[in-house]
Design an enzyme around this catalytic site. Sequence first.
Site: not given
Ligand code: BV8
Length: 267
Positions: A80, A112, A129, A214, A240
């Site tokens: 990546r 990002n 992140h 985004g 978005n």
């Molecule tokens: C945390 C690095 C406290 C990785 C990323 C169970 C256990 C533990 C935690 C959880 C759990 N259940 C839920 C959670 C919380 C969890 C979470 O939120 N899970 C989600 C899936 C429900 N969060 C965590 O774990 C966070 N830590 O909570 O710590 C904790 C600790 C322990 C125990 C409990 C709690 C950590 C989260 C960070 C994860 N790491 N990134 C890597 O890159 O490999 S997150 C990763 O996904 C990205 O960084 C980004 O943040 C996320 C994706 O989101 P988006 O950026 O929004 O991307 P996506 O594809 O979803 O959307 C793109 C959008 O763009 C779309 O809407 C699309 O329509 C639009 N788009 C497309 N083209 C365009 C556009 N917009 C504009 N222009 C265009 N051309």
Amino acid sequence: MSDETSAPLDSPDLDAVRRLIRAAERPVVLTGAGMSAESGVPTFRDAQTGLWERFSPEALATEEAFLADPALVWSWYRWRARMVRSVAPNAGHAAVAAWQERVPALEVVTQNVDDLHERAGSRVLSHLHGSLFAFRCAECGAPADVDPGAADDGAAGSEADLEAMLGHQPPPCTVCGDGLVRPGIVWFGEMLPADAWDRAYAALEACDLAVVIGTSGVVQPAASLPFVALGAGAAVVEINPDLTELSPAVTHRLAGPAGVILPALLS
Ligand code: BV8
């Protein structure tokens, strides 16, 4: 699910947002994977298809995955990083950087892990992140100097480059000698870096305008930041092409790609 009313570039919403931008003294931009989509970096939503189907972020972006198969997770992140190295910031990144040049008070907060905002010239307040280009020891936390390398011309991001990466073990830590070097990325289930989170939270709490670009607004706690701005009385604008978890709450929604909307908005 796309929003039918894609914002034509002469829509009244665009004019209203232009007025908000001109009046903003403490603006913040909060970006997600969609910001880099037009640069050719797959979003996480896209990750359910194609090559990314084999390597889903939900499966690989965890400490458990790294401990279970360090070579696979290490290879995926190196691939990546090499892919990001091979693409360029898009017109949306450039528009944000030009805005910050005009209005130095503009803060850029991103989910990002790429460096496209910086390469477009933006100063980034917070990488919530982490970064594909930061590495540290999984045991002692010591920063590690790793060059992910660059793919052969045109191969970056390709299956061939990924196949070439697969199986490479992460290097050992040269400080403690015990741990393996891991990506400086926040994995699911890991806490966000306190300083990055605190800076971002303070910026969204103090802003008078938040432009959220985004992001699907799914991943917490980053997804709560636009609501911090709303709670503090700021206007929140979403850019978005698709409707998101945030759409019902925003002040204005501009339906379209960042690389088209932002240059029109900020020119
Ligand atoms: C945390 C690095 C406290 C990785 C990323 C169970 C256990 C533990 C935690 C959880 C759990 N259940 C839920 C959670 C919380 C969890 C979470 O939120 N899970 C989600 C899936 C429900 N969060 C965590 O774990 C966070 N830590 O909570 O710590 C904790 C600790 C322990 C125990 C409990 C709690 C950590 C989260 C960070 C994860 N790491 N990134 C890597 O890159 O490999 S997150 C990763 O996904 C990205 O960084 C980004 O943040 C996320 C994706 O989101 P988006 O950026 O929004 O991307 P996506 O594809 O979803 O959307 C793109 C959008 O763009 C779309 O809407 C699309 O329509 C639009 N788009 C497309 N083209 C365009 C556009 N917009 C504009 N222009 C265009 N051309």
